[in-house]
Design a protein around this motif. Structure first.
Motif, PDB file in Angstrom:
ATOM      1  N   GLN A  71      -7.643  -1.790   1.262  1.00 39.75           N
ATOM      2  CA  GLN A  71      -6.901  -0.571   1.607  1.00 39.75           C
ATOM      3  C   GLN A  71      -5.670  -0.386   0.720  1.00 39.75           C
ATOM      4  OE1 GLN A  71      -6.126  -1.164   5.757  1.00 39.75           O
ATOM      5  NE2 GLN A  71      -8.189  -0.522   6.410  1.00 39.75           N
ATOM      6  N   LYS A  99       0.827  -1.206   0.000  1.00 45.56           N
ATOM      7  CA  LYS A  99       0.000   0.000   0.000  1.00 45.56           C
ATOM      8  C   LYS A  99       0.862   1.256   0.000  1.00 45.56           C
ATOM      9  CE  LYS A  99      -3.323   2.529   2.845  1.00 45.56           C
ATOM     10  NZ  LYS A  99      -4.072   2.574   4.123  1.00 45.56           N
ATOM     11  N   ASP A 130      -6.683   2.320  -2.419  1.00 48.96           N
ATOM     12  CA  ASP A 130      -6.174   3.499  -1.740  1.00 48.96           C
ATOM     13  C   ASP A 130      -6.417   4.738  -2.601  1.00 48.96           C
ATOM     14  OD1 ASP A 130      -4.387   4.782   0.377  1.00 48.96           O
ATOM     15  OD2 ASP A 130      -3.296   5.245  -1.454  1.00 48.96           O
TER      16      ASP A 130
END
Length: 797
Positions: A164, A120, A168
Motif C-alpha cells: 500500500q 505512504k 500507492d
C-alpha cells in the motif's frame, strides 16, 4: 502513550470506529506535540522503588522499541485521518521521512507497520523534490519486509502495508510522470516480489490484487483516466500476472498442497483464524488479472489502448519463448507459459477490432507455423477460427498459409487443416460461400496425398466436412469432383491402424463436440480445454474459483460459466494433435502423447475397495500412522545417500517407521537430495548400533517378526517368502552386512535371487525391493500363512 496508540491503530483497522466521537482539534494538538527522534532516558536505579523493578538492558530495549512504535502509530493516525497542516510532521515532510528511516533502523521488523503507513502519506509529497530520499525509503522498507518472509504471523500484515506504501496510486503516477530512478526502483521491487512468489506463495497475489483494485475506478470518477494510465505505465505487472505460475519441485509442491488444503478448511481450522487468509494459491494471480481485464470497457479509448498494448506484449512473449533454447516438452514451464499466453489472448479477443487485427494477424498466423504442444495448438486454432468467423476479410491471408514453403508446412500444416475442419463456423458471415468452399476443397484434396500419415488424416477430415458443406450448398462444379473426393475418403476406411486412427480423429473432442462459438467461455478456456488436452491438474482453473475471488467484482456481461454439458462431461481421449516432422511414425505412436505424469496428493487418494490392513490405508494424517505394519531398521547403514533414498522409499510405501543411528543425518545435503523431504512425513526412531540387540528383543516381544536382509546358510529367497503383517526389516552395513552377533536374534533371513556375476546389491536397492514386496503382498496377495510360500508362489502384476 500505549493506550492512545491502541486507539489510533483500532481506528486504522476499523474505519467505522472513526474520530466522530473525538474532539478533532484537541486530538490534533496533542498528537502534533509528541516528540520524535529524541532519546528516551533510562530511569536511574535510585528512582525505582525496589531493586526488582530495575529493567535489564534487554528489557529496556523492548520498552524503547514499543514506545517508538506507539509514537509512529499516533503519527500515522494524525497524518491519515486529520492531516493537520499545523502539525510539524505535515509542515516538514522531509524531516519526518528522515525520522521514519531512523525509526526503521531501531524498531524490530515486526513493529515497522505504523512507520510504513506514515511513509505512504509522506512519499507522494516528496517524490518529485526529494527523489533520492524516497528511493532510500523504498529500499529500507523492502529490506524490512523481506526479512520477515519466514515469520507467518506478522509477514502478511507488513507485506500488505508495504504494498500500500510503494504501489500507492499517487506514488505510481508521480514516478511514471518523472520517469526517474524511483520509477525504475519500483519496477525492480516489483520483479523481486514476483521472484519471491516462486518460493513463497501468495506474495504476488497481494501485489496484483491491490494494484488492480486501485486501477478500477468508476466511469463517473474524474481520476479514471489517470488510474488506467498507471496500469499502462506498469503493464509489465499485468503481463507477468497473466502468465504467472511456478513449476515446483516435488517437495515444494507437497508443502504448497498442504498449505492449500489447510486454507480450504476455512474457519474450521484455527490457523486460518489467526493468519489472514488471502487466497494465496498461484491460480488467484491469474484469476485477478483475468477479472480485471474483463472489467475494462473497449468503448473507452484508454481501456482499448491498454488491452491492445497487452496483446502485443503477449505475442512478443510467445515469440521469445518459442525462440528460447530452454527445453520445450509437455507440461514444462515453457509449455505452461505459452498456454497461459493464448488463454489471455482468447479472453481479450472480443475487444479486438479489424484495424488492430490487421496489425497482429501475421503474428497469430506465424504462431501456427511453430511446432507447439497440443494444448497450445488448440488455443491458436480456436482464435484463428474466431477471427475468420468475425472478419472473413482475413481469409486470403489464411489461404496464403497453405502456400508457404515446404520447410514451414511440414511442422504446421495440421494446425491449418484443423482450422479448415471448422469451415462451417468460418463461413457463417460469408455472403458468397461458393468460392470459399471451392478453395477449401482444393487445398484439402492436395493435402490428402501428403507423405505424412498425420497430415493425410487431418486433410481427409477437412475434406469430408468441406464436401458435406459443398453438397448442402449445392456448389457449382462439385459433380465433376465427386469421384476424386470419394476415392480420397474411401482410403480412410482401410483396415487395422488406418481405420482405427480415422475413427479416433473423428471422435476427438476438438472436431466432434467442441463448438468455437457456443463453447466460448472462461470455463472452457481455463478448465475444460486444459483437462481434455492432457495438461497437469495444476493448470486447471475451475470457474468456481473465479466466483470465490471477490477482491475484483465479476463482469456480468462476460460469459463466465460453461454453456454446454456435453463438452464438460467428456473424458480426455487417446488422440493428441501432433504436427508432422517431429516423428515420422504412424498415429498409434502419437497416442502416447495424451498420457502425462500425475503426481499423487495424499488426501485426494482413495483406497481401493480391498480388505486392506489398517496400516495400509494411505498416509492417514501427517505423521499419525497406525501401530503395526512394517518397521525398517537402518541403524547399521553409514552413508547419507543410502539413508536418504531409503527414507524416501519407506515414506512412499507407507512404512510405520524408519530406525536410524543418528536422526541428525537428515540435515546432510546428500540425504536431502535423495529424500526430497520424505523425512518430514515419516516417523524416525533413534537406535544406536550398540542398542540394537535390546531393541530387537523389545519388538519381538511386541509380536514383530525380525527379518534380516542377508545371505546365510538358511536364508529364504524373497520370491518364496510371505511377510507377516508385523514385520521388522533389519538392513546390514554397506561393507560388513549384518553383524554375526545379531544373526541368532533374527527369525528369518531373506535373500534376493540373482542371475548376474556381481555378488550383491546396494543396501538401499535391497531394502527397496523388500519394502515393495511387503507392500505388494498386502495389496495384491490373498490372506495366507506366514513364512516361506509354496514353490508355486507367483508375482502379482
Amino acid at each position: 502513550m500505549a493506550a492512545l496508540a491502541a486507539v489510533c491503530e483500532a481506528t486504522a483497522w476499523q474505519p467505522e470506529c472513526t474520530q466522530d466521537a473525538l474532539d478533532a482539534g484537541a486530538t490534533d494538538s496533542f498528537l502534533a506535540s509528541l516528540p520524535r527522534g529524541q532519546t528516551l532516558q533510562k530511569p536511574r536505579p535510585g528512582a525505582l522503588s525496589s531493586v526488582s523493578e530495575e529493567p535489564s538492558s534487554q528489557g529496556w530495549g523492548k520498552v524503547v522499541a514499543q514506545y517508538v512504535h506507539d509514537q509512529w502509530a499516533c503519527l500515522a493516525f494524525l497524518l491519515e485521518k486529520h492531516r493537520a497542516p499545523a502539525s510539524d510532521a505535515a509542515r516538514n515532510p522531509g524531516s519526518t521521512l528522515r525520522s521514519a528511516l531512523d525509526a526503521l533502523g531501531v524498531l524490530p521488523a515486526q513493529q515497522a507497520s505504523p512507520v510504513l503507513r506514515c511513509m505512504k502519506t509522506l512519499v507522494p509529497q516528496l517524490l518529485a523534490p526529494a527523489e533520492p530520499l524516497c528511493i532510500e525509503a523504498f529500499d529500507a522498507a523492502w529490506k524490512i519486509v523481506s526479512s520477515l518472509s519466514n515469520t507467518q504471523l506478522i509477514f502478511w500484515s507488513n507485506l500488505k502495508a508495504f504494498v500500500q506504501f510503494v504501489f500507492d496510486a499517487k506514488v505510481l503516477t508521480i514516478a511514471a510522470k518523472i520517469k526517474g530512478q524511483a520509477f525504475l526502483k519500483i519496477k525492480e521491487i516489483m520483479y523481486q516480489m514476483i521472484e519471491m512468489s516462486a518460493v513463497k506463495t501468495g506474495v504476488f497475489n497481494t501485489l496484483i490484487s491491490y494494484c488492480c483494485q486501485s486501477w478500477m475506478v468508476p466511469a463517473s470518477s474524474a481520476s479514471r483516466v489517470g488510474s488506467l494510465a498507471n496500469a499502462k505505465n506498469y503493464s509489465e505487472l499485468v503481463l507477468e500476472a497473466c502468465i504467472f505460475g511456478t513449476v515446483f519441485r516435488r517437495d515444494q509442491r507437497l508443502i504448497q498442497d498442504v498449505q492449500t488444503f489447510v486454507e480450504n478448511l476455512g474457519h474450521d481450522c484455527a490457523a486460518n483464524v489467526v493468519i489472514e487468509n488471502t487466497k494465496r494459491e498461484d491460480h488467484y494471480v491469474r484469476i485477478c488479472a483475468v477479472k480485471f481485464l474483463c472489467l475494462l470497457d473497449d468503448s473507452d479509448p484508454s481501456h482499448k489502448l491498454f488491452m491492445e498494448d497487452l496483446a502485443i506484449k503477449l505475442l512478443d512473449k510467445d515469440e521469445s519463448v518459442a525462440k528460447s533454447r530452454t527445453r520445450y516438452y509437455v507440461n514444462s514451464q515453457q509449455h505452461r507459459v505459452k498456454n497461459r499466453i493464448w488463454q489471455i489472448l482468447l479472453v481479450l479477443f472480443p475487444r479486438f477490432d479489424q484495424n488492430f487485427l490487421n496489425r497482429i494477424i501475421d503474428k497469430i498466423f506465424q504462431a501456427g507455423f511453430i511446432n507447439n504442444q497440443a494444448s497450445v495448438k488448440y488455443y491458436i486454432e480456436w482464435i484463428i477460427i474466431l477471427i475468420l468467423h468475425k472478419f472473413p476479410q482475413f481469409l486470403p491471408k489464411f489461404w496464403d498459409c497453405f502456400s508457404d514453403g515446404e520447410e514451414n508446412l511440414k511442422t504446421s500444416i495440421c494446425t491449418f487443416l484443423s482450422v479448415l475442419s471448422h469451415l462451417d463456423i468460418i463461413t457463417q458471415n460469408v455472403p458468397e460461400k461458393g468460392p470459399v468452399l471451392a478453395r477449401a476443397l482444393g487445398l484439402a484434396l492436395r493435402c490428402c496425398v501428403h507423405h505424412h500419415f498425420g497430415v493425410r488424416l487431418h486433410a481427409r477430415l477437412a475434406l469430408k466436412r468441406t464436401w458435406s458443406l459443398c453438397r448442402a450448398a449445392r456448389a457449382e462444379g462439385i459433380d465433376a469432383l465427386m469421384p476424386v473426393v470419394e476415392s480420397s475418403l474411401s482410403h480412410a476406411d482401410g483396415a487395422g491402424n488406418a481405420k482405427r486412427n480415422w475413427r479416433r480423429i473423428q471422435d476427438h473432442f476438438f472436431f466432434a463436440v467442441f463448438h468455437p462459438l457456443e463453447d466460448y467461455c472462461l470455463g472452457t478456456i481455463f478448465y475444460i480445454l486444459p483437462r481434455l488436452s492432457g495438461l497437469v491438474e495444476d493448470e486447471w482453473i475451475a470457474t468456481d474459483k473465479f466466483a470465490r475471488f471477490t477482491d475484483i467484482p465479476s463482469d456480468t456481461a462476460f460469459q463466465w460459466y460453461l454453456s454446454r454439458s456435453q463438452l464438460r462431461e467428456l473424458d480426455p481421449g487417446a488422440w493428441a494433435q501432433q504436427d508432422a516432422g517431429s516423428n515420422p511414425g504412424e498415429a498409434d505412436k502419437q497416442s502416447a502423447c495424451s498420457d502425462v505424469q500425475r503426481k499423487v496428493i495424499p488426501w485426494k487418494d482413495t483406497v481401493p475397495a480391498l480388505d486392506l490392513e489398517p496400516a495400509l490405508w494411505g498416509r492417514d494424517t501427517a505423521l499419525a500412522r497406525p501401530d503395526g505394519g512394517l518397521i525398517v531398521v537402518a541403524s547399521l547403514i553409514d552413508k547419507a545417500a543410502n539413508l536418504g533414498g531409503l527414507c524416501r522409499t519407506c515414506e512412499v510405501f507407507g512404512a510405520s517407521a524408519l530406525v536410524l543411528a543418528n536422526p541428525q543425518c537428515v540435515n546432510d545435503r546428500q540425504f536431502q537430495y535423495l529424500s526430497v523431504s520424505a523425512e518430514q512425513w515419516l516417523p524416525l526412531v533413534e537406535v544406536k548400533p550398540a542398542q540394537l540387540a535390546d531393541y530387537l528383543q523389545q519388538r519381538k516381544a511386541e509380536g514383530y517378526t525380525i527379518i534380516g536382509v542377508e545371505q546365510t546358510a538358511r536364508s529364504v529367497a524373497l520370491t518364496q517368502y510371505r511377510f507377516p503383517e508385523k514385520s521388522l526389516l533389519l538392513l546390514g552395513n554397506e561393507r560388513e552386512g549384518i553383524p554375526a552377533a545379531l544373526i541368532p536374534q533374527l527369525d528369518v533371513c531373506v535373500e534376493i535371487p540373482q542371475r548376474g556375476v556381481t555378488r550383491s546389491l546396494n543396501v538401499h536397492v535391497s531394502g527397496a525391493l523388500l519394502v515393495w514386496e511387503y507392500t505388494r503382498q498386502r495389496l495384491c496377495g490373498p490372506p495366507g500363512r506366514e513364512g516361506p510360500a509354496p514353490q508355486t508362489g507367483h508375482w502379482c502384476h
